[in-house]
Design a protein around this motif. Structure first.
Motif, mmCIF file in Angstrom:
data_model
loop_
_atom_site.group_PDB
_atom_site.id
_atom_site.type_symbol
_atom_site.label_atom_id
_atom_site.label_comp_id
_atom_site.label_asym_id
_atom_site.label_seq_id
_atom_site.Cartn_x
_atom_site.Cartn_y
_atom_site.Cartn_z
ATOM 1 N N GLY A 169 49.313 38.337 40.275
ATOM 2 C CA GLY A 169 50.262 38.437 41.385
ATOM 3 C C GLY A 169 50.690 37.076 41.881
ATOM 4 N N LYS A 170 51.374 36.339 41.030
ATOM 5 C CA LYS A 170 51.809 34.980 41.373
ATOM 6 C C LYS A 170 53.256 34.995 41.850
ATOM 7 N N THR B 281 44.998 42.211 43.001
ATOM 8 C CA THR B 281 43.974 42.227 41.952
ATOM 9 C C THR B 281 42.858 43.204 42.262
ATOM 10 N N SER C 35 47.816 38.059 46.065
ATOM 11 C CA SER C 35 47.164 38.064 44.752
ATOM 12 C C SER C 35 45.770 38.678 44.821
#
Length: 423
Positions: A408-409, A336, A332
């Motif tokens: 971004g999970k 990001t 994540s």
């Protein structure tokens, strides 16, 4: 037979259903196309989210056996799955150290039974990680050690490293180096420089890394071994690796997300969550690491996942343990900061976090195609969330990134044909 149907997954620009039998992808059909019935499959709905090859981390600490109050293979592998990882390489600095064939056999067995993902095992270069001898590399290579490392300790004697390289080369195994000259550490708890001076904390000379790396690269050039640099952190080290690659040295290097995203100018107080080894370096070093990753000098991203108890990461940097957790935040943060920002593509990030780690160690890469092993993860790339330690499944909550807003999970992770994690 274990049968799984992953439906409504975004693969490229298409929505697909992916059927898995045991650990093999047996079909990939567009959602609106005619396909076989899957009445006897266990169904997981990706809800239109992105499916990608499983992530790979070549540098994790699972603390098991001997330090299981920090982490276990079960909790560590589940944390990896929660972060989208389907494959990890576990370091040998557990208790007892993985420095002999029997200890390695025990670890290989424990990894097989306790890990919910594929966990490869490193063995050590020398006894107890710090002795001036060489372990039985031949025997442990034969048993299945993925490579050899004294992670947590630099190999202080050139002769020990040279012999290890010769033996590893003979058995087609890599040497993975934690490069650190103890004579230049000076009992430091952070990088030597203006930030350390301002805080009145002892600093670690960055030459402790680059000077030993220079020695090792010369040895690697002479022996022809695959030499892998763990958690590279200085500008000089990046330059050395770049030169070595131009000379034909078989060298690869990894960098951690925290060394890419943080530097010592951000340490404004005595904060144990900012204590790791190697330490956060200067802004100049961080810029060199990013440049080195972008130009291919640095091959991959690895977390150096290092869980500790709450007590070990409170108080002062003078007494706190080195290290932070990273498995549940790595993708994540990287997505990001590097992809969502427009700096690189998602495929470039997957090169760093899936393809290149496996390729470097001569392992089959993760692919989403019919006939491939089912190692994949589904990520929600569209909705922001906040990193929250209470949501970690690792025993370790020691992260400086708590509270960060990221994309971004992980929704679903499938490793070895089994669902290792789903939300």
């Amino acid at each position: 037979m274990n049968k799984i149907l992953l439906k409504n997954a975004k693969l490229g620009h298409k929505l697909v259903n992916i059927a898995i039998e045991n650990d093999i992808i047996v079909s990939i059909d567009e959602v609106d196309s005619k396909h076989s019935e899957f009445n006897d499959y266990k169904v997981f709905d990706a809800l239109g989210n992105t499916v990608m090859p499983g992530l790979v981390d070549v540098h994790v600490h699972f603390r098991d056996p001997g330090l299981t109050y920090k982490e276990t293979i079960k909790t560590g592998s589940y944390a990896a799955a929660h972060g989208g990882f389907t494959t990890v390489f576990a370091m040998p600095n557990v208790k007892p150290v993985v420095d002999n064939p029997q200890a390695l056999k025990n670890m290989l067995s424990k990894n097989s039974t306790d890990s919910c993902i594929k966990t490869y095992q490193y063995a050590s270069i020398s006894s107890n990680l710090d002795k001036s001898d060489n372990t039985d590399i031949a025997a442990m290579a034969e048993l299945g050690a993925i490579a050899f490392t004294n992670d947590g300790h630099g190999v202080q004697t050139a002769g020990v490293m040279y012999k290890a390289m010769l033996e590893a080369k003979k058995h087609n195994k890599a040497i993975v180096a934690h490069v650190e000259d103890d004579s230049l550490i000076n009992n430091g708890v952070m990088n030597a420089g203006q930030a350390a001076e301002k805080l009145g904390l002892p600093g670690m000379n960055s030459l402790s890394e680059s000077s030993q790396l220079a020695r090792d690269l010369v040895l690697a050039y002479k022996t022809g071994v695959h030499y892998h640099v763990a958690h590279i952190s200085t500008a000089e080290s990046v330059t050395l690796v770049r030169i070595a690659k131009s000379m034909g040295v078989h060298v690869t290097a990894e960098v951690s997300p925290h060394h890419l995203l943080l530097d010592d100018s951000m340490i404004s107080m005595d904060n144990p969550m900012m204590k790791m080894n190697p330490p956060l370096r200067s802004p100049k070093d961080r810029a060199a690491l990013i440049a080195g990753l972008l130009d291919g000098t640095i091959d991959m991203v690895a977390t150096d996942h290092a869980p500790h108890s709450q007590e070990e990461k409170t108080g002062s940097m003078l007494t706190a343990s080195f290290g932070i957790v990273g498995l549940e935040t790595a993708f994540s943060l990287m997505y990001t900061k590097f992809v969502k920002s427009g700096l690189v593509s998602l495929n470039t990030l997957l090169n760093w976090m899936s393809y290149k780690p496996l390729k470097a160690f001569d392992l089959a890469i993760n692919k989403i195609e019919i006939g491939a092993k089912a190692n994949l993860t589904v990520m929600d790339l569209n909705h922001a969330y906040q990193i929250d330690a209470s949501q970690f499944v690792s025993k370790g909550k020691n992260s400086p990134f708590i509270g960060e807003k990221v994309f971004g999970k992980t929704l679903i992770t499938i490793s070895k044909g089994n669902v290792a994690y789903h939300i």
